[in-house]
Design a protein around this motif. Sequence first.
Motif, PDB file in Angstrom:
ATOM      1  N   THR A   1      33.155 -81.553  60.488  1.00  0.00           N
ATOM      2  CA  THR A   1      34.568 -80.731  59.952  1.00  0.00           C
ATOM      3  C   THR A   1      35.404 -81.914  59.472  1.00  0.00           C
ATOM      4  O   THR A   1      36.028 -81.830  58.564  1.00  0.00           O
ATOM      5  CB  THR A   1      35.062 -79.790  60.897  1.00  0.00           C
ATOM      6  N   THR A   2      35.292 -82.712  60.490  1.00  0.00           N
ATOM      7  CA  THR A   2      36.237 -84.209  60.355  1.00  0.00           C
ATOM      8  C   THR A   2      35.799 -84.822  59.044  1.00  0.00           C
ATOM      9  O   THR A   2      36.667 -85.114  58.228  1.00  0.00           O
ATOM     10  CB  THR A   2      36.338 -84.867  61.441  1.00  0.00           C
ATOM     11  N   LEU A   3      34.624 -85.006  58.729  1.00  0.00           N
ATOM     12  CA  LEU A   3      34.042 -85.925  57.764  1.00  0.00           C
ATOM     13  C   LEU A   3      34.297 -84.946  56.391  1.00  0.00           C
ATOM     14  O   LEU A   3      34.510 -85.691  55.305  1.00  0.00           O
ATOM     15  CB  LEU A   3      32.669 -86.250  57.946  1.00  0.00           C
ATOM     16  N   ILE A   4      34.105 -83.679  56.379  1.00  0.00           N
ATOM     17  CA  ILE A   4      34.344 -82.910  55.385  1.00  0.00           C
ATOM     18  C   ILE A   4      35.897 -83.079  54.861  1.00  0.00           C
ATOM     19  O   ILE A   4      36.378 -83.104  53.742  1.00  0.00           O
ATOM     20  CB  ILE A   4      34.076 -81.316  55.533  1.00  0.00           C
ATOM     21  N   ILE A   5      36.737 -82.886  55.900  1.00  0.00           N
ATOM     22  CA  ILE A   5      38.436 -82.933  55.612  1.00  0.00           C
ATOM     23  C   ILE A   5      38.450 -84.448  54.905  1.00  0.00           C
ATOM     24  O   ILE A   5      39.415 -84.146  54.198  1.00  0.00           O
ATOM     25  CB  ILE A   5      38.940 -82.490  56.958  1.00  0.00           C
ATOM     26  N   LEU A   6      37.680 -85.313  55.448  1.00  0.00           N
ATOM     27  CA  LEU A   6      38.200 -86.653  54.661  1.00  0.00           C
ATOM     28  C   LEU A   6      37.501 -86.875  53.587  1.00  0.00           C
ATOM     29  O   LEU A   6      38.327 -87.667  52.663  1.00  0.00           O
ATOM     30  CB  LEU A   6      37.586 -87.797  55.966  1.00  0.00           C
ATOM     31  N   THR A   7      36.428 -86.411  53.265  1.00  0.00           N
ATOM     32  CA  THR A   7      35.561 -86.697  51.948  1.00  0.00           C
ATOM     33  C   THR A   7      35.888 -85.717  50.831  1.00  0.00           C
ATOM     34  O   THR A   7      36.016 -86.205  49.853  1.00  0.00           O
ATOM     35  CB  THR A   7      34.042 -86.820  52.379  1.00  0.00           C
ATOM     36  N   VAL A   8      35.959 -84.442  51.097  1.00  0.00           N
ATOM     37  CA  VAL A   8      36.126 -83.473  50.118  1.00  0.00           C
ATOM     38  C   VAL A   8      37.360 -83.755  49.033  1.00  0.00           C
ATOM     39  O   VAL A   8      37.226 -83.846  48.161  1.00  0.00           O
ATOM     40  CB  VAL A   8      35.987 -82.053  50.272  1.00  0.00           C
ATOM     41  N   PRO A   9      38.665 -83.758  49.886  1.00  0.00           N
ATOM     42  CA  PRO A   9      39.825 -84.190  48.936  1.00  0.00           C
ATOM     43  C   PRO A   9      39.736 -85.364  48.013  1.00  0.00           C
ATOM     44  O   PRO A   9      40.002 -85.455  46.774  1.00  0.00           O
ATOM     45  CB  PRO A   9      40.920 -84.021  49.817  1.00  0.00           C
ATOM     46  N   THR A  10      39.188 -86.401  48.738  1.00  0.00           N
ATOM     47  CA  THR A  10      39.039 -87.579  47.853  1.00  0.00           C
ATOM     48  C   THR A  10      37.901 -87.298  46.798  1.00  0.00           C
ATOM     49  O   THR A  10      38.270 -88.105  45.824  1.00  0.00           O
ATOM     50  CB  THR A  10      38.516 -88.769  48.890  1.00  0.00           C
ATOM     51  N   ALA A  11      37.041 -86.709  47.018  1.00  0.00           N
ATOM     52  CA  ALA A  11      36.033 -86.624  45.920  1.00  0.00           C
ATOM     53  C   ALA A  11      36.404 -85.784  44.883  1.00  0.00           C
ATOM     54  O   ALA A  11      36.341 -85.985  43.659  1.00  0.00           O
ATOM     55  CB  ALA A  11      34.801 -86.030  46.565  1.00  0.00           C
ATOM     56  N   TYR A  12      37.405 -84.860  45.480  1.00  0.00           N
ATOM     57  CA  TYR A  12      37.934 -83.922  44.062  1.00  0.00           C
ATOM     58  C   TYR A  12      38.952 -84.849  43.381  1.00  0.00           C
ATOM     59  O   TYR A  12      39.030 -84.712  42.036  1.00  0.00           O
ATOM     60  CB  TYR A  12      38.481 -82.524  44.608  1.00  0.00           C
ATOM     61  N   ILE A  13      39.687 -85.606  43.892  1.00  0.00           N
ATOM     62  CA  ILE A  13      40.709 -86.418  43.277  1.00  0.00           C
ATOM     63  C   ILE A  13      40.068 -87.508  42.316  1.00  0.00           C
ATOM     64  O   ILE A  13      40.645 -87.468  41.405  1.00  0.00           O
ATOM     65  CB  ILE A  13      41.570 -87.049  44.191  1.00  0.00           C
ATOM     66  N   ARG A  14      38.958 -87.762  42.823  1.00  0.00           N
ATOM     67  CA  ARG A  14      38.446 -88.981  42.037  1.00  0.00           C
ATOM     68  C   ARG A  14      37.544 -88.314  40.837  1.00  0.00           C
ATOM     69  O   ARG A  14      37.493 -88.769  39.804  1.00  0.00           O
ATOM     70  CB  ARG A  14      37.252 -89.695  42.903  1.00  0.00           C
ATOM     71  N   TYR A  15      36.668 -87.409  41.307  1.00  0.00           N
ATOM     72  CA  TYR A  15      35.994 -86.947  40.239  1.00  0.00           C
ATOM     73  C   TYR A  15      36.317 -85.424  39.468  1.00  0.00           C
ATOM     74  O   TYR A  15      35.683 -85.142  38.397  1.00  0.00           O
ATOM     75  CB  TYR A  15      34.406 -86.794  40.640  1.00  0.00           C
ATOM     76  N   ARG A  16      37.221 -84.736  40.124  1.00  0.00           N
ATOM     77  CA  ARG A  16      37.657 -83.634  39.373  1.00  0.00           C
ATOM     78  C   ARG A  16      36.697 -82.392  39.043  1.00  0.00           C
ATOM     79  O   ARG A  16      36.675 -81.677  38.358  1.00  0.00           O
ATOM     80  CB  ARG A  16      38.519 -83.787  38.202  1.00  0.00           C
ATOM     81  N   SER A  17      35.675 -82.536  40.139  1.00  0.00           N
ATOM     82  CA  SER A  17      34.563 -81.610  40.152  1.00  0.00           C
ATOM     83  C   SER A  17      34.623 -80.531  41.130  1.00  0.00           C
ATOM     84  O   SER A  17      34.505 -80.632  42.286  1.00  0.00           O
ATOM     85  CB  SER A  17      33.234 -82.488  40.601  1.00  0.00           C
ATOM     86  N   VAL A  18      35.154 -79.257  40.612  1.00  0.00           N
ATOM     87  CA  VAL A  18      35.143 -78.037  41.458  1.00  0.00           C
ATOM     88  C   VAL A  18      33.984 -77.747  42.063  1.00  0.00           C
ATOM     89  O   VAL A  18      33.622 -77.269  43.027  1.00  0.00           O
ATOM     90  CB  VAL A  18      35.718 -76.899  40.692  1.00  0.00           C
ATOM     91  N   ASN A  19      32.901 -77.949  41.490  1.00  0.00           N
ATOM     92  CA  ASN A  19      31.532 -77.448  41.646  1.00  0.00           C
ATOM     93  C   ASN A  19      31.180 -78.276  43.110  1.00  0.00           C
ATOM     94  O   ASN A  19      30.472 -77.817  44.024  1.00  0.00           O
ATOM     95  CB  ASN A  19      30.266 -77.718  40.901  1.00  0.00           C
TER      96      ASN A  19
END
Length: 132
Positions: free
Chosen positions: A55-73
């Motif tokens: 959960t900690t890793l997901i909380i750290l990586t998902v928002p960053t990934a979305y901001i960088r790549y704008r991929s909802v999928n």
Amino acid sequence: TQSRSSAASDVYKRQGLCIIHCIATPFILGLGITGVLASVLATELIHLLLLLPITTLIILTVPTAYIRYRSVNLVITALLGMIFLIGALLLEEDLEVLLTVIGGSLLVMFHLWNLHLYKKTNRAMAADSTVS
């Protein structure tokens, strides 16, 4: 540059640790380890403890990934993985291993996809900097 290289190294380390954890957990649980370790692994507490770093890793990586790549999928893949893992804790024991494997697999897919996009973006940035 040095800072870009250091940041890339940190990302690879974080993603690598998460991928190892996501791949190893279902296999370890699926092996049906016997003895004292099996009784420890069978407790609900250990499942909660395993879910904490995920959960900690997901909380750290998902928002960053979305901001960088704008991929909802990409985000949906990670969230579905988490939903399956949480469902494995809440639903019948018969479904636990199946839901855990599906959830872990979705999280592995998220991390590999995120890594692919990261490398693709870095290659594009490197190509742009050599052209300028």
